[in-house]
Design a protein around this motif. Structure first.
Motif, PDB file in Angstrom:
ATOM      1  N   ASN A 200       0.802  -1.236   0.000  1.00 22.47           N
ATOM      2  CA  ASN A 200       0.000   0.000   0.000  1.00 22.47           C
ATOM      3  C   ASN A 200       0.832   1.282   0.000  1.00 22.47           C
ATOM      4  O   ASN A 200       0.376   2.321  -0.471  1.00 22.47           O
ATOM      5  N   ASP A 201       2.049   1.207   0.549  1.00 27.27           N
ATOM      6  CA  ASP A 201       2.901   2.402   0.586  1.00 27.27           C
ATOM      7  C   ASP A 201       3.531   2.726  -0.764  1.00 27.27           C
ATOM      8  O   ASP A 201       4.136   3.779  -0.928  1.00 27.27           O
ATOM      9  N   PHE A 202       3.408   1.800  -1.716  1.00 25.48           N
ATOM     10  CA  PHE A 202       3.996   2.039  -3.039  1.00 25.48           C
ATOM     11  C   PHE A 202       2.964   2.734  -3.931  1.00 25.48           C
ATOM     12  O   PHE A 202       1.805   2.321  -3.985  1.00 25.48           O
ATOM     13  N   SER A 203       3.398   3.780  -4.639  1.00 21.71           N
ATOM     14  CA  SER A 203       2.486   4.466  -5.572  1.00 21.71           C
ATOM     15  C   SER A 203       2.335   3.614  -6.831  1.00 21.71           C
ATOM     16  O   SER A 203       3.112   2.678  -7.062  1.00 21.71           O
ATOM     17  N   LYS A 207       4.980   0.966  -8.561  1.00 24.85           N
ATOM     18  CA  LYS A 207       4.629  -0.408  -8.948  1.00 24.85           C
ATOM     19  C   LYS A 207       4.957  -0.674 -10.421  1.00 24.85           C
ATOM     20  O   LYS A 207       5.399  -1.753 -10.776  1.00 24.85           O
ATOM     21  N   GLN A 208       4.712   0.358 -11.256  1.00 23.94           N
ATOM     22  CA  GLN A 208       5.048   0.196 -12.684  1.00 23.94           C
ATOM     23  C   GLN A 208       6.552   0.004 -12.854  1.00 23.94           C
ATOM     24  O   GLN A 208       7.005  -0.807 -13.658  1.00 23.94           O
ATOM     25  N   GLU A 209       7.320   0.766 -12.057  1.00 29.63           N
ATOM     26  CA  GLU A 209       8.782   0.646 -12.155  1.00 29.63           C
ATOM     27  C   GLU A 209       9.251  -0.729 -11.675  1.00 29.63           C
ATOM     28  O   GLU A 209      10.146  -1.326 -12.250  1.00 29.63           O
ATOM     29  N   ILE A 210       8.612  -1.206 -10.612  1.00 32.39           N
ATOM     30  CA  ILE A 210       8.964  -2.545 -10.099  1.00 32.39           C
ATOM     31  C   ILE A 210       8.635  -3.592 -11.164  1.00 32.39           C
ATOM     32  O   ILE A 210       9.461  -4.451 -11.490  1.00 32.39           O
ATOM     33  N   ILE A 219       3.873  -7.584 -11.481  1.00 31.76           N
ATOM     34  CA  ILE A 219       3.872  -7.902 -10.059  1.00 31.76           C
ATOM     35  C   ILE A 219       3.040  -9.169  -9.893  1.00 31.76           C
ATOM     36  O   ILE A 219       2.070  -9.379 -10.617  1.00 31.76           O
ATOM     37  N   GLY A 220       3.442 -10.026  -8.953  1.00 30.28           N
ATOM     38  CA  GLY A 220       2.751 -11.303  -8.793  1.00 30.28           C
ATOM     39  C   GLY A 220       1.359 -11.148  -8.209  1.00 30.28           C
ATOM     40  O   GLY A 220       1.035 -10.138  -7.562  1.00 30.28           O
ATOM     41  N   ALA A 221       0.536 -12.162  -8.419  1.00 28.25           N
ATOM     42  CA  ALA A 221      -0.801 -12.220  -7.832  1.00 28.25           C
ATOM     43  C   ALA A 221      -0.764 -13.209  -6.660  1.00 28.25           C
ATOM     44  O   ALA A 221       0.079 -14.114  -6.641  1.00 28.25           O
ATOM     45  N   VAL A 222      -1.698 -13.035  -5.726  1.00 26.32           N
ATOM     46  CA  VAL A 222      -1.801 -13.972  -4.600  1.00 26.32           C
ATOM     47  C   VAL A 222      -1.883 -15.404  -5.136  1.00 26.32           C
ATOM     48  O   VAL A 222      -1.265 -16.329  -4.602  1.00 26.32           O
ATOM     49  N   GLU A 223      -2.616 -15.563  -6.229  1.00 24.27           N
ATOM     50  CA  GLU A 223      -2.806 -16.888  -6.828  1.00 24.27           C
ATOM     51  C   GLU A 223      -1.462 -17.552  -7.195  1.00 24.27           C
ATOM     52  O   GLU A 223      -1.334 -18.776  -7.135  1.00 24.27           O
TER      53      GLU A 223
END
Ligand code: NAP
Length: 253
Positions: A200-203, A207-210, A219-223
């Motif tokens: 949540n602290d990531f904008s 996230k796009q940069e990650i 970015i991975g999914a819980v699944e």
């Protein structure tokens, strides 16, 4: 999907820590669908826990939650003893509850250090210690520890979290050797970045940069983590113990 509990057979029992949200919630939901009676705990978020419990209960699954802080040895001991008494067995333990308090070491308070170690590492001890005698007596069981790639590769601003997850990975290897002869398997999963509240602290820009740094470009999914848990619980992985399987889309390569 294999069912582990039918009307004619004994229903197997799973315990998941931190099942109210994120990866833990995904594990609770899948284990219930696989036929396990699932007991999970949470720390503060009663509303989220009730949503998970009720959502699955109305579908006919046996899912029960309780507020138990994994850092409290005696609370955990009572919770697990109650499950043992109610169900008569425990077949799966998913040690998932965890927190981050990311900071550069020069800015990290003692509280930032202690809370992360207390939750992620002492919590792991408290819950595993409370369950282990049941597993040993049954001569069967699976323990899956939700760790992190931060326990394997150096992630800046995570010295507290990395230390806790590195400790968890070592715990997994040690315990796996200790209990393998009793038919108990212990393994870990090391996710990379997974889309949950912990990010949540990531904008969105962060996230796009990650995502751009991840070879699989997302970015991975819980699944993605849940599928690894299913594999580790299945006969497909029956000769695997003490491993910390990386589920990170290639980020740590
Ligand atoms: P999350 O969405 O923040 O959920 C954390 C869960 O842990 C919640 O159910 C929370 O309960 C519970 N919890 C926290 N402290 C607790 C305590 N003291 N006692 C009992 N329960 C407690 O986190 P997540 O992303 O799903 O992470 C789950 C695990 O995966 C963690 O161990 C984390 O380190 C690991 N992991 C996550 C990622 C990622 O990118 N998401 C990557 C690598 C590893 P409340 O709802 O009551 O707060």
């Amino acid at each position: 999907m294999t069912s582990v509990g039918t009307k004619d057979s004994i229903q197997k029992v799973a315990v998941v820590t931190g099942g109210s949200r994120g990866i833990g919630r995904g594990c609770v939901e899948r284990l219930a669908e696989m036929g396990y009676a699932v007991h999970f705990n949470y720390n503060r978020n009663e509303e989220a826990a009730a949503l998970v419990e009720k959502g699955l209960s109305v579908q006919g699954f046996r899912v029960l939650s309780r507020q138990v802080d994994v850092t409290h040895f005696d609370q955990v001991k009572t919770w697990i003893a109650d499950i043992r008494q109610e169900e008569g067995r425990i077949d799966v333990l998913v040690n998932n509850a965890g927190i981050i308090r990311d900071k550069a070491l020069m800015l990290m308070s003692q509280d930032d250090w202690l809370r992360v170690i207390d939750t992620n590492l002492n919590g792991l001890f408290n819950v595993s210690r409370a369950c282990i005698v049941t597993f040993l007596k049954q001569k069967s069981g699976d323990i899956i520890n939700i760790s992190s790639i931060s326990g394997i590769v150096g992630m800046p601003r995570q010295s507290n979290y990395s230390a806790s997850k590195g400790g968890m990975n070592a715990f997994t290897r040690s315990l796996a050797r200790e209990v393998a002869g009793y038919g108990v398997r212990v393994n870990g999963i090391c996710p990379g970045f997974i889309e949950t509240d912990i990010l949540n602290d990531f904008s969105d820009k962060d996230k796009q940069e990650i995502a751009a740094r991840i070879p699989l470009q997302r970015i991975g999914a819980v699944e993605d983590v849940v599928r690894c848990m299913v594999f580790l619980l299945s006969a497909q992985s029956r000769y695997i113990i003490g491993q910390n399987l990386v589920v990170d889309g290639g980020l740590s390569l």
